[in-house]
Design a protein around this motif. Structure first.
Motif, mmCIF file in Angstrom:
data_model
loop_
_atom_site.group_PDB
_atom_site.id
_atom_site.type_symbol
_atom_site.label_atom_id
_atom_site.label_comp_id
_atom_site.label_asym_id
_atom_site.label_seq_id
_atom_site.Cartn_x
_atom_site.Cartn_y
_atom_site.Cartn_z
ATOM 1 N N GLN A 21 -48.242 -53.052 14.715
ATOM 2 C CA GLN A 21 -47.290 -53.971 15.338
ATOM 3 C C GLN A 21 -46.023 -53.242 15.780
ATOM 4 O O GLN A 21 -45.464 -53.541 16.842
ATOM 5 N N ALA A 22 -45.583 -52.274 14.970
ATOM 6 C CA ALA A 22 -44.344 -51.557 15.271
ATOM 7 C C ALA A 22 -44.444 -50.784 16.579
ATOM 8 O O ALA A 22 -43.469 -50.698 17.337
ATOM 9 N N PHE A 80 -51.568 -55.479 -4.471
ATOM 10 C CA PHE A 80 -50.964 -54.153 -4.409
ATOM 11 C C PHE A 80 -51.335 -53.453 -3.111
ATOM 12 O O PHE A 80 -50.483 -52.858 -2.450
ATOM 13 N N GLN A 81 -52.602 -53.545 -2.747
ATOM 14 C CA GLN A 81 -53.066 -52.856 -1.535
ATOM 15 C C GLN A 81 -52.334 -53.378 -0.312
ATOM 16 O O GLN A 81 -51.863 -52.589 0.532
ATOM 17 N N VAL A 82 -52.219 -54.687 -0.170
ATOM 18 C CA VAL A 82 -51.590 -55.255 1.018
ATOM 19 C C VAL A 82 -50.082 -55.001 1.001
ATOM 20 O O VAL A 82 -49.489 -54.624 2.023
ATOM 21 N N ALA A 83 -49.452 -55.175 -0.167
ATOM 22 C CA ALA A 83 -47.997 -55.041 -0.256
ATOM 23 C C ALA A 83 -47.537 -53.608 -0.018
ATOM 24 O O ALA A 83 -46.417 -53.386 0.460
ATOM 25 N N THR A 115 -49.242 -64.662 9.002
ATOM 26 C CA THR A 115 -48.582 -64.158 7.794
ATOM 27 C C THR A 115 -48.398 -62.644 7.857
ATOM 28 O O THR A 115 -47.349 -62.118 7.465
ATOM 29 N N GLU A 116 -49.398 -61.953 8.364
ATOM 30 C CA GLU A 116 -49.265 -60.501 8.511
ATOM 31 C C GLU A 116 -48.178 -60.163 9.514
ATOM 32 O O GLU A 116 -47.368 -59.243 9.298
ATOM 33 N N ALA A 117 -48.136 -60.889 10.626
ATOM 34 C CA ALA A 117 -47.123 -60.639 11.648
ATOM 35 C C ALA A 117 -45.722 -60.810 11.086
ATOM 36 O O ALA A 117 -44.818 -60.010 11.378
#
Length: 543
Positions: free
Chosen positions: A402-403, A388-391, A526-528
């Motif tokens: 990144q944005a 939940f935290q990551v999503a 994966t994060e990217a």
């Protein structure tokens, strides 16, 4: 009459004492002379310096009006030799923190800045300037809770300015009719920040600062503000560098989408009938307490609309597009940038990812939410809470790294970070949102209605604090966090799209004071990929 005489006597004694004590730190800005507070032998704080006219009466809900320096000068000449700027001013009217509390503390007459400078600095010294914008979701926050005295004490070669700006409905009330300024103005609280930057451009030289070398910095809503300044139509160059911490990737709704919230607010405050002109006349005459109750009610379950918060909007004039999309289109200020987030942050609550994303991004369709969910399968996480935290945390905050960092790195020197030390008073190993504030600002923990609690810091914590301050102020001084970093700190490598590296900022695990716990790492693939997807959905997320 007696109280008036005593007040004049006190003022006379105060000014007499100043006249006898020639070492009192003062700054003459041309229209007034301000007395500062010497908080360290090498540090002076000038607190509550006005940068705009008080937004009261007919100026409530209107664009910031530049300071009437003639008025200030006349008031100063009537009241004595100097203006006392040794105490913190009233903070802006607060909204609820969301913890079940009621907001409402503060004052509308709050458009001030706190200025921290080295003792003895003079006009012509041309020191670089840090302009700090506080967080709090555009709803609450008091600059007193994030003091900079110890930053100057550590590095007496910069000027730091911390801004008060209108919050919640007082700063961000919106209805489509504001397209005609007869009724009101969009994004008044953000316009406060712009006016403060213009005041800095005109007058910071009097405090020893260089108006051409201003770095804007903020955390959470302050980080979001930094992002907005980088894409806004401000008409002139007001800054030369940017530091965006934990960017609050809040949706920017249209005025039309905010209209139901306006109507609820007006009705709750007792101003729900008549034309918009009549409603605005009523709202400008309403008490602060009535308006505070109305703005709190909107986020406490009494309003059923999709957009229940007063925040910046896509007004089509000052803010013409969603920041993420404008960064992708290369429509942003090309200045050196530091941008990052904490390791485990999210601004969403609950346990249902779909509901949390829909609440945070009201315009998301069910189909797009399902696309998000497919990127975060439960078997890739240690627990459902981590999932939940990551999503939620990535689209809410983390992907701002990144944005902004990717497009920025194509034009300007860019550094990114992951802050990885928990707030030690939280009782948790989770490095949550705002964890770095505790470390960077004397152990602060924001409370209700402008309050905070400061907790003493250990030698190891103070050592880490000094490391963070050194990186930040090196960037302010040179546009590079490495030039004046501490000797024990590692070199902070630049971020590029081909080499997406970041500094992990953390306290030494052994709690030593002579070594750094910080180190470089590469952004996980994966994060990217997940953040690339979130960035591609900027229009749907309205951020």
């Amino acid at each position: 009459m007696l109280s008036v005489m005593l007040a004049w006597l006190s003022l006379a004694l105060f000014n007499g004492a100043l006249a006898r004590n020639s070492i009192c730190p003062t700054v003459d800005v041309g229209y007034a002379t301000y007395l500062g507070n010497q908080t360290y032998p090498n540090t002076v704080a000038y607190l509550g310096i006005p940068y705009a006219e008080p937004p009261v009466g007919d100026l409530r809900f209107r664009a910031t009006v530049p300071l009437n320096t003639t008025r200030v000068s006349e008031e100063a000449s009537l009241n004595g030799v100097v203006v006392n700027a040794t105490y913190y001013p009233d903070f802006c009217v607060q909204g609820t923190t969301g913890a079940g509390d009621a907001g409402g503390a503060g004052s509308e007459d709050c458009l001030k800045v706190n200025i921290y400078s080295p003792y003895g600095v003079e006009e012509g010294d041309n020191l670089p300037v840090l302009f700090y914008i506080h967080g709090g979701g555009y709803v609450y926050g008091n600059p007193r809770n994030w003091p900079f005295d110890n930053w100057i004490n550590q590095s007496p070669n910069v000027i730091i300015v911390s801004v008060y700006y209108r919050l919640d409905s007082f700063g961000f009330l919106t209805t489509p009719e504001f397209a005609d300024p007869t009724y009101g103005d969009f994004n008044a609280g953000f316009q406060d920040q712009i006016q403060a930057l213009k005041w800095v451009k005109s007058y910071i030289s009097k405090f020893g600062g260089d108006p051409t070398k201003v770095t804007i910095n903020g955390q959470s809503a302050g980080g979001s503000s930094v992002e907005l300044h980088m894409i806004a139509n401000e008409g002139e160059q007001l800054f030369s560098g940017a530091i965006a911490q934990s960017v609050f990737r809040s949706p920017l709704p249209t005025p039309e989408q905010q209209q139901p919230l306006f109507q609820f607010y007006a009705s709750y405050a007792g101003c729900g009938t008549g034309s918009v002109a009549e409603q605005m006349t009523c709202l400008r005459g309403a008490s602060i307490s009535a308006l505070a109750r109305a703005q709190d009610a909107a986020v406490q379950g009494k309003f059923s609309g999709l957009y229940n918060s007063f925040r910046p909007v896509l007004d089509g004039m000052l803010i013409t597009g969603h920041p993420t999309s404008m960064f992708e289109r290369d429509e942003f200020a090309h200045v050196p940038l530091i941008v990052g987030a904490t390791s485990n942050e999210t601004l969403s609550g609950g346990a249902n990812i779909s509901l949390a994303l829909k609440e945070y991004f009201p315009s998301l369709t069910d189909a797009v939410i399902q696309e998000f969910l497919r990127l975060y399968p439960a078997d890739e996480f240690d627990s459902l809470s981590q999932q939940f935290q990551v999503a939620t945390g990535e689209p809410d905050v983390i992907c701002g790294r990144q944005a902004m960092g990717g497009p920025s790195s194509l034009h300007s020197n860019t550094w990114t970070y992951r802050y990885n030390t928990p707030n030690p008073t939280s009782g948790s190993d989770v490095v949550a949102h705002a964890a770095e504030n505790w470390m960077m600002f004397d152990g602060t923990n924001t409370g209700l209605n402008g309050s905070t609690t400061f907790t003493p810091q250990t030698p190891a914590e103070l050592a880490f604090t000094s490391e963070l301050i050194a990186y930040w102020l090196s960037f302010v001084r040179t546009g590079n966090p490495n030039i004046y970093k501490l000797d024990r700190s590692p070199m902070w490598e630049q971020y590029t799209e081909l080499s997406p590296v970041r500094m992990v900022l953390m306290q030494d695990p052994q709690n030593l004071t002579i070594v750094s716990g910080s180190y470089m790492e590469s952004q996980p693939a994966t994060e990217a990929a997940r953040c690339a997807f979130a960035i591609s959905k900027a229009q749907a997320c309205q951020n």
